[in-house]
Design a protein around this motif. Structure first.
Motif, PDB file in Angstrom:
ATOM      1  N   LEU A   1      17.386 -14.802  74.012  1.00 39.75           N
ATOM      2  CA  LEU A   1      18.584 -15.596  73.724  1.00 39.75           C
ATOM      3  C   LEU A   1      18.277 -16.754  72.769  1.00 39.75           C
ATOM      4  O   LEU A   1      19.124 -17.160  71.987  1.00 39.75           O
TER       5      LEU A   1
ATOM      6  N   TYR B   1      18.589 -15.136  69.499  1.00 40.38           N
ATOM      7  CA  TYR B   1      19.866 -14.439  69.387  1.00 40.38           C
ATOM      8  C   TYR B   1      20.982 -15.423  69.022  1.00 40.38           C
ATOM      9  O   TYR B   1      21.847 -15.142  68.202  1.00 40.38           O
ATOM     10  N   SER B   2      20.899 -16.575  69.649  1.00 40.32           N
ATOM     11  CA  SER B   2      21.908 -17.589  69.391  1.00 40.32           C
ATOM     12  C   SER B   2      21.800 -18.121  67.958  1.00 40.32           C
ATOM     13  O   SER B   2      22.808 -18.372  67.296  1.00 40.32           O
TER      14      SER B   2
ATOM     15  N   SER C   1      23.107 -15.373  65.627  1.00 44.59           N
ATOM     16  CA  SER C   1      24.566 -15.288  65.757  1.00 44.59           C
ATOM     17  C   SER C   1      25.214 -16.457  65.017  1.00 44.59           C
ATOM     18  O   SER C   1      26.309 -16.319  64.468  1.00 44.59           O
TER      19      SER C   1
ATOM     20  N   HIS D   1      24.078 -22.780  65.721  1.00 40.30           N
ATOM     21  CA  HIS D   1      23.365 -22.389  66.945  1.00 40.30           C
ATOM     22  C   HIS D   1      23.999 -23.087  68.155  1.00 40.30           C
ATOM     23  O   HIS D   1      24.280 -22.475  69.184  1.00 40.30           O
TER      24      HIS D   1
ATOM     25  N   PHE E   1      27.500 -21.629  68.918  1.00 38.27           N
ATOM     26  CA  PHE E   1      27.456 -20.291  69.511  1.00 38.27           C
ATOM     27  C   PHE E   1      27.015 -20.350  70.967  1.00 38.27           C
ATOM     28  O   PHE E   1      27.608 -19.709  71.836  1.00 38.27           O
ATOM     29  N   LEU E   2      25.994 -21.144  71.220  1.00 42.66           N
ATOM     30  CA  LEU E   2      25.480 -21.202  72.585  1.00 42.66           C
ATOM     31  C   LEU E   2      26.516 -21.838  73.522  1.00 42.66           C
ATOM     32  O   LEU E   2      26.678 -21.409  74.669  1.00 42.66           O
TER      33      LEU E   2
ATOM     34  N   THR F   1      28.972 -19.260  74.472  1.00 44.59           N
ATOM     35  CA  THR F   1      28.410 -18.335  75.451  1.00 44.59           C
ATOM     36  C   THR F   1      28.406 -18.945  76.853  1.00 44.59           C
ATOM     37  O   THR F   1      28.887 -18.335  77.813  1.00 44.59           O
TER      38      THR F   1
ATOM     39  N   TRP G   1      28.642 -12.171  70.904  1.00 46.61           N
ATOM     40  CA  TRP G   1      29.040 -13.055  72.005  1.00 46.61           C
ATOM     41  C   TRP G   1      28.937 -12.318  73.331  1.00 46.61           C
ATOM     42  O   TRP G   1      28.340 -12.804  74.300  1.00 46.61           O
TER      43      TRP G   1
ATOM     44  N   SER H   1      25.348 -11.886  74.245  1.00 45.78           N
ATOM     45  CA  SER H   1      24.610 -13.090  74.651  1.00 45.78           C
ATOM     46  C   SER H   1      25.073 -13.551  76.029  1.00 45.78           C
ATOM     47  O   SER H   1      24.300 -14.140  76.781  1.00 45.78           O
TER      48      SER H   1
ATOM     49  N   TRP I   1      18.834 -23.889  74.179  1.00 40.15           N
ATOM     50  CA  TRP I   1      19.153 -24.592  72.938  1.00 40.15           C
ATOM     51  C   TRP I   1      17.899 -25.255  72.356  1.00 40.15           C
ATOM     52  O   TRP I   1      17.597 -25.112  71.173  1.00 40.15           O
TER      53      TRP I   1
END
Ligand code: PFF
Length: 446
Positions: free
Chosen positions: A105, A108-109, A112, A153, A156-157, A160, A321, A324, A354
């Motif tokens: 993740l 991935y974040s 993304s 980042h 996006f996180l 999620t 999304w 994740s 993060w």
């Protein structure tokens, strides 16, 4: 706790949730670039074979454990093992899975977040009239800007963790229902358009005429790792979803459906992307930027290209999304199992991921040449080792647990595939999936 667990509202909702976990960056971003780096058709062939022989049977094993345990992965493993007279230490496999998804993740974040950036640029029409070189230069400039990357980042996180905090079954069901058909349709249009371009013939040749002499341990390991990654198998993430699976649903049927869909999405994306690569004389082994440089060019040819490109990045973003959310779920479920409230657990996971994700962000600027292990910087490490080593190791252990540790009555009931289906599954897992995974892993290590 067993009784209060959430449930997917229907069989279809469960299949959509697993598809949502499977289809993501792995299909549209990672598949093309790893294929490009590993010789094209030979990689594709191995990857499909590994999906059939390893990915699918282990996917069933993983979901089955969740369904039989109906708790967080760690608790399910510990509880089921103890009930079968085995060591509770099996629960550490759940923690290993949580560590794996944590690593995944974290990048991935970040990637993304690249889609967010490209979505905004596409809406602004920034790519109109640009060729591959210009798009590439823009992409490089973006990578060199840690602030912009961090912003995306973070966004996006946050998206999620909000869904995860709310509880995945509610949030995800509606999203998946709409998203998957749309994404599929758009990829179909794109691949159809690719068929009218000069690059189409060479792309097909590159993807579908394997040269078996090019099989090396590196290619084998990469293909196996990708089979696990793309199906979201090996990190107990699907185990967490299996815990919410309704009774009376055949697991093999659901799993095969997901795998077929997953492979076709990757193939359509591959055809679209490699057609541009060959039409424009680009390098298939361009690396993680491959999709971002080729797709704006692919869409530029279409009438209303900017509109389609924006729609594509929007759908990609939604697909990543849903994946994740699945990546975050085992960690949150684990913390919840330790007594944390769901919202707080989501916050803890979000902040930690993060922070570690920042190392991936900086891997394109100030930390580019900091290579802590194997001559790779952090981004290269987290995009390689967890998918290619952790997922297969986790997958093999999950398979051992489901096919050897669980009593037959428990796994048979949770698989829900009839006596013949059960025997076929167990024989495949015991005598094909587990040994094959170990052989490939060992050949790679040597
Ligand atoms: N399957 C996802 C993709 O292809 O993008 C990535 C993934 C999700 C990997 C969940 C592992 C996982 F546990």
């Amino acid at each position: 706790m067993n009784e209060t667990l959430e449930r997917w509202s229907s069989r279809r909702a469960f299949i959509l949730a697993v598809t949502g976990a499977a289809v993501g960056l792995g299909n549209i971003w990672r598949f093309p670039y790893i294929t490009g780096e590993n010789g094209g058709a030979v990689f594709l062939l191995l990857y499909v074979a590994f999906v059939a022989l390893l990915g699918l049977p282990v996917m069933m094993a993983e979901i089955l454990i969740g369904r039989a345990g109906r708790r967080s992965p760690m608790q399910s493993l510990g509880h089921l093992a103890a009930r079968a007279g085995h060591s509770r230490h099996w629960r550490w496999l759940g923690l290993f899975g949580a560590f794996t998804v944590f690593c995944i993740l974290s990048f991935y974040s970040v990637v993304s977040g690249w889609s967010i950036e490209f979505l905004i640029s596409a809406i602004n029409g920034d790519f109109v009239g640009q060729d591959a070189a210009q798009v590439g230069a823009g992409f490089d400039a973006f990578l060199a800007d840690p602030w912009r990357m961090t912003f995306n980042h973070t966004l996006f996180l946050a998206m999620t963790m909000l869904v995860v905090a709310a509880g995945v079954t509610k949030g995800l069901e509606r999203l998946n229902n709409l998203l998957m058909p749309l994404l599929y349709l758009l990829l179909l249009v794109l691949a159809g358009h690719a068929a009218t371009t000069d690059g189409f013939g060479p792309a097909l040749a590159w993807l579908f005429t394997p040269d078996l002499s090019a099989v090396t341990p590196t290619v084998l390991i990469a293909a196996m790792g990708h089979a696990f990654f793309t199906l979201a198998v090996g990190a107990c993430a699907l185990m967490a979803y299996g815990a919410y699976m309704p009774d009376h649903q055949s697991l093999p049927r659901a799993a095969v459906g997901v795998a077929v869909l997953d492979i076709t999405v990757a193939l359509l994306a591959g055809i679209a992307i490699f057609s541009v690569v060959f039409a424009q004389g680009l390098d298939p082994a361009e690396g993680p930027g491959l999709m971002f440089v080729t797709l704006p060019v692919a869409f530029a040819d279409l009438p209303f290209g900017a509109f389609w490109l924006s729609l594509f990045f929007l759908l990609l973003l939604l697909a990543t999304w849903t994946s994740s959310i699945n990546l975050a779920e085992p960690m949150v479920a684990t913390l919840q199992g330790w007594g944390l409230r769901r919202g707080r657990a989501a916050a803890v996971v979000g902040v930690t991921v993060w922070l570690v994700g920042l190392l991936s962000v900086l891997s394109f600027s100030s930390l580019a040449d900091v290579k802590p292990l194997f001559g790779m910087n952090v981004f290269a490490l987290v995009t390689t080792i967890p998918p290619e080593v952790f997922l297969p190791v986790g997958g093999a252990l999950i398979a051992v647990f489901a096919a050897w540790v669980l009593p037959e009555a428990v796994s048979r009931h949770a698989l829900d595939a009839g006596p013949v289906g059960f025997r076929m599954w167990r024989t495949t897992v015991r005598w094909v999936s587990i040994p094959l995974t170990l052989v490939v892993l060992i050949s790679g290590l040597i």
